[in-house]
Design a protein around this motif. Structure first.
Motif, PDB file in Angstrom:
ATOM      1  N   PHE A 148      12.563  91.947  -3.645  1.00  0.00           N
ATOM      2  CA  PHE A 148      13.184  90.181  -3.655  1.00  0.00           C
ATOM      3  C   PHE A 148      13.503  90.330  -1.815  1.00  0.00           C
ATOM      4  O   PHE A 148      13.626  88.918  -1.128  1.00  0.00           O
ATOM      5  N   LEU A 149      14.045  91.232  -1.654  1.00  0.00           N
ATOM      6  CA  LEU A 149      15.046  90.803  -0.807  1.00  0.00           C
ATOM      7  C   LEU A 149      13.920  90.850   1.238  1.00  0.00           C
ATOM      8  O   LEU A 149      14.034  90.620   2.159  1.00  0.00           O
ATOM      9  N   LEU A 150      12.774  91.274   1.160  1.00  0.00           N
ATOM     10  CA  LEU A 150      11.662  91.554   1.784  1.00  0.00           C
ATOM     11  C   LEU A 150      10.449  90.467   1.849  1.00  0.00           C
ATOM     12  O   LEU A 150      10.262  90.147   2.365  1.00  0.00           O
ATOM     13  N   ALA A 151      10.754  90.527   0.120  1.00  0.00           N
ATOM     14  CA  ALA A 151       9.319  89.270   0.497  1.00  0.00           C
ATOM     15  C   ALA A 151       9.828  87.918   1.336  1.00  0.00           C
ATOM     16  O   ALA A 151      10.465  87.460   1.492  1.00  0.00           O
ATOM     17  N   GLU A 152       8.252  87.521   1.608  1.00  0.00           N
ATOM     18  CA  GLU A 152       8.181  86.019   2.355  1.00  0.00           C
ATOM     19  C   GLU A 152       8.735  85.005   0.547  1.00  0.00           C
ATOM     20  O   GLU A 152       8.926  85.123  -0.551  1.00  0.00           O
ATOM     21  N   ARG A 153       9.442  84.124   1.297  1.00  0.00           N
ATOM     22  CA  ARG A 153       9.687  83.293   0.420  1.00  0.00           C
ATOM     23  C   ARG A 153       8.099  82.218   0.033  1.00  0.00           C
ATOM     24  O   ARG A 153       8.642  81.783  -1.382  1.00  0.00           O
ATOM     25  N   GLU A 154       7.445  82.079   0.334  1.00  0.00           N
ATOM     26  CA  GLU A 154       6.356  81.186  -0.285  1.00  0.00           C
ATOM     27  C   GLU A 154       5.356  82.387  -1.651  1.00  0.00           C
ATOM     28  O   GLU A 154       5.265  82.266  -2.314  1.00  0.00           O
ATOM     29  N   PHE A 212      -0.096  89.495 -10.231  1.00  0.00           N
ATOM     30  CA  PHE A 212       0.415  88.870 -11.066  1.00  0.00           C
ATOM     31  C   PHE A 212       0.072  88.778 -12.149  1.00  0.00           C
ATOM     32  O   PHE A 212       0.680  88.908 -13.229  1.00  0.00           O
ATOM     33  N   THR A 213      -1.318  88.988 -12.924  1.00  0.00           N
ATOM     34  CA  THR A 213      -1.604  89.169 -13.915  1.00  0.00           C
ATOM     35  C   THR A 213      -1.262  90.615 -15.023  1.00  0.00           C
ATOM     36  O   THR A 213      -0.966  90.369 -16.098  1.00  0.00           O
ATOM     37  N   PHE A 214      -0.944  91.486 -14.004  1.00  0.00           N
ATOM     38  CA  PHE A 214      -0.761  92.827 -14.674  1.00  0.00           C
ATOM     39  C   PHE A 214       0.959  93.077 -14.907  1.00  0.00           C
ATOM     40  O   PHE A 214       1.844  93.219 -15.701  1.00  0.00           O
ATOM     41  N   LEU A 215       1.608  92.295 -13.698  1.00  0.00           N
ATOM     42  CA  LEU A 215       2.854  91.841 -14.200  1.00  0.00           C
ATOM     43  C   LEU A 215       4.061  90.898 -15.193  1.00  0.00           C
ATOM     44  O   LEU A 215       4.058  91.643 -15.939  1.00  0.00           O
ATOM     45  N   PHE A 216       2.565  90.290 -15.364  1.00  0.00           N
ATOM     46  CA  PHE A 216       3.902  89.101 -16.018  1.00  0.00           C
ATOM     47  C   PHE A 216       2.978  88.882 -17.299  1.00  0.00           C
ATOM     48  O   PHE A 216       3.281  88.824 -18.455  1.00  0.00           O
ATOM     49  N   ASP A 217       1.678  87.998 -17.280  1.00  0.00           N
ATOM     50  CA  ASP A 217       0.519  88.142 -18.285  1.00  0.00           C
ATOM     51  C   ASP A 217       0.337  89.996 -19.235  1.00  0.00           C
ATOM     52  O   ASP A 217       0.353  89.518 -20.303  1.00  0.00           O
ATOM     53  N   PHE A 218       0.484  91.095 -18.456  1.00  0.00           N
ATOM     54  CA  PHE A 218       0.600  92.598 -19.556  1.00  0.00           C
ATOM     55  C   PHE A 218       2.303  92.295 -19.776  1.00  0.00           C
ATOM     56  O   PHE A 218       2.042  93.465 -20.068  1.00  0.00           O
ATOM     57  N   TRP A 229      -0.789  89.401   0.058  1.00  0.00           N
ATOM     58  CA  TRP A 229       0.136  88.877   0.703  1.00  0.00           C
ATOM     59  C   TRP A 229       0.125  88.882   2.460  1.00  0.00           C
ATOM     60  O   TRP A 229      -0.574  87.888   3.078  1.00  0.00           O
ATOM     61  N   LEU A 230       0.199  90.117   2.944  1.00  0.00           N
ATOM     62  CA  LEU A 230      -0.198  90.264   4.193  1.00  0.00           C
ATOM     63  C   LEU A 230      -1.450  90.637   4.648  1.00  0.00           C
ATOM     64  O   LEU A 230      -1.632  89.404   5.333  1.00  0.00           O
ATOM     65  N   TYR A 231      -2.472  90.514   4.062  1.00  0.00           N
ATOM     66  CA  TYR A 231      -3.833  90.847   4.328  1.00  0.00           C
ATOM     67  C   TYR A 231      -4.847  89.413   3.593  1.00  0.00           C
ATOM     68  O   TYR A 231      -5.641  89.475   3.771  1.00  0.00           O
ATOM     69  N   GLU A 274       5.624  81.668  -5.067  1.00  0.00           N
ATOM     70  CA  GLU A 274       4.461  82.264  -6.058  1.00  0.00           C
ATOM     71  C   GLU A 274       4.313  81.555  -7.779  1.00  0.00           C
ATOM     72  O   GLU A 274       4.085  82.320  -7.750  1.00  0.00           O
ATOM     73  N   MET A 275       5.392  83.547  -7.339  1.00  0.00           N
ATOM     74  CA  MET A 275       5.524  84.161  -8.036  1.00  0.00           C
ATOM     75  C   MET A 275       6.496  83.628  -9.633  1.00  0.00           C
ATOM     76  O   MET A 275       6.352  84.217 -10.795  1.00  0.00           O
ATOM     77  N   PHE A 276       7.382  82.578  -8.931  1.00  0.00           N
ATOM     78  CA  PHE A 276       8.455  82.423 -10.294  1.00  0.00           C
ATOM     79  C   PHE A 276       6.836  80.671 -10.463  1.00  0.00           C
ATOM     80  O   PHE A 276       7.362  81.287 -11.607  1.00  0.00           O
ATOM     81  N   GLN A 277       6.092  80.275  -9.801  1.00  0.00           N
ATOM     82  CA  GLN A 277       5.448  79.317 -10.178  1.00  0.00           C
ATOM     83  C   GLN A 277       3.759  80.032 -11.787  1.00  0.00           C
ATOM     84  O   GLN A 277       4.089  79.762 -12.924  1.00  0.00           O
ATOM     85  N   GLU A 278       3.546  81.321 -11.523  1.00  0.00           N
ATOM     86  CA  GLU A 278       3.275  82.180 -12.587  1.00  0.00           C
ATOM     87  C   GLU A 278       3.892  82.372 -13.622  1.00  0.00           C
ATOM     88  O   GLU A 278       2.955  82.847 -14.981  1.00  0.00           O
ATOM     89  N   VAL A 279       5.109  82.636 -13.595  1.00  0.00           N
ATOM     90  CA  VAL A 279       6.486  83.347 -14.542  1.00  0.00           C
ATOM     91  C   VAL A 279       6.355  81.686 -15.834  1.00  0.00           C
ATOM     92  O   VAL A 279       6.359  81.764 -16.635  1.00  0.00           O
TER      93      VAL A 279
END
Length: 327
Positions: free
Chosen positions: A307-313, A287-293, A275-277, A317-322
């Protein structure tokens, strides 16, 4: 058939079984992982028996893989149940070399995951088995090797060096021409700059956001002499420098490298770096590693702090991936 296909990413292979009865046998399509093509097969008698083996070939016969791996069987859906094997390590030649009996009643749809912790081969001349990861894979001509030796000497012996780089813990000497040819940002710094000191023909650039060793690795990359272990050791610092100085090929190499060794222990930090770069391939891979697998279940304790430190956007995106995965 659709449910014969095995999906792979990094060192993971996943087989989604859509329909499997109480007395059945099924074999996957071949899938590439490492330097071999692989198969998985399943059969049911009293237990669910899972086989994994390389495709019969000259390569698998002469240099069979010494595999260190974990298998996991799980039901589908949001309430997944898991059966996880111990860590196995053995030479795999045929389908009879490994079988894992799983005492489960899974029928219909379920998922088989294989995580290769390492893959080794014995040299054809004999000796100790060595890992295929990481591997340089560099085949260079005599002319290229000669040019790299010259560049290495220029850097190491500071031959006609005309630039001093000030790092966080020391200084290094380099050449404006080499840096300018490698980076449009460096080129912009010196394109119209007059030589201040006619005698020494030197100038200074400050890079205090990098350690001397990380900056030395950056210079080694730009001069074409970087060692594989130095690249892996300083990947994150190199990624920051590549982003700052618009060195596209280095940024791509860092992204590919970070994607190549995703684990449950680093996937959240890699997602933050993606996300940063602005690394779309790494972000999608995470996302594939976390959710598909299903690796999101392995990081349940760490996810709250993330989640406490992650950017809102990013969280959106993570929620949409789920939602996409659980459709």
């Amino acid at each position: 058939m659709a449910d014969s296909k095995v999906e792979t990413i990094s060192r993971l292979a996943q087989w989604r079984i859509e329909n499997f009865g109480p007395c059945s046998y099924k074999k996957s399509e071949p899938f590439k992982l490492g330097i071999w093509n692989w198969y998985m097969s399943i059969e049911r008698n009293r237990y669910l028996y899972i086989h994994i083996f390389p495709e019969p070939s000259k390569l698998s016969k002469e240099q069979p893989p010494v595999a260190r791996f974990i298998l996991r069987v799980s039901s589908t859906g949001s309430t997944r149940r898991f059966y996880i094997s111990p860590v196995h390590e053995r030479v795999l030649r045929t389908s009879e070399d490994f079988v894992w009996p799983v005492d489960t009643t899974f029928l219909g749809r379920f998922i088989i995951d294989v995580e290769f912790l390492d893959l080794k081969i014995y040299p054809t001349s004999g000796g100790v088995a060595g890992s295929i990861w990481p591997s340089d894979g560099k085949l260079q001509s005599v002319a290229s090797q000669s040019a790299l030796r010259c560049l290495s000497r220029m850097l190491d012996e500071e031959i006609h060096a005309d630039l001093t780089i000030v790092t966080a813990d020391g200084t290094l000497r380099a050449h404006k021409a080499v840096l300018s040819a490698s980076s449009p940002v460096f080129e912009g710094l010196y394109h119209h700059q007059d030589v201040v000191d006619d005698e020494k023909e030197t100038s200074t650039i400050h890079m205090e956001d990098m350690s001397q060793q990380s900056c030395k690795a950056l210079l080694s990359y730009l001069y074409g002499t970087i060692k594989h272990e130095d690249f892996w050791k300083h990947r994150l610092a190199l990624l920051g420098a590549a982003n700052k100085f618009e060195i596209g090929d280095l940024k791509d190499a860092c992204e590919e490298s970070l994607l190549d060794d995703l684990t449950s222990g680093n996937v959240l930090s890699r997602l933050n770096e993606a996300w940063l770069y602005q690394l779309p391939k790494l972000k999608k891979g995470c996302f594939t590693f976390l959710f598909d697998f299903g690796k999101i279940y392995d990081v349940r304790e760490e996810i709250n702090n993330f989640f406490l430190l992650a950017e809102r956007e990013l969280m959106m995106e993570m929620f949409q991936e789920v939602l996409t995965v659980w459709k």
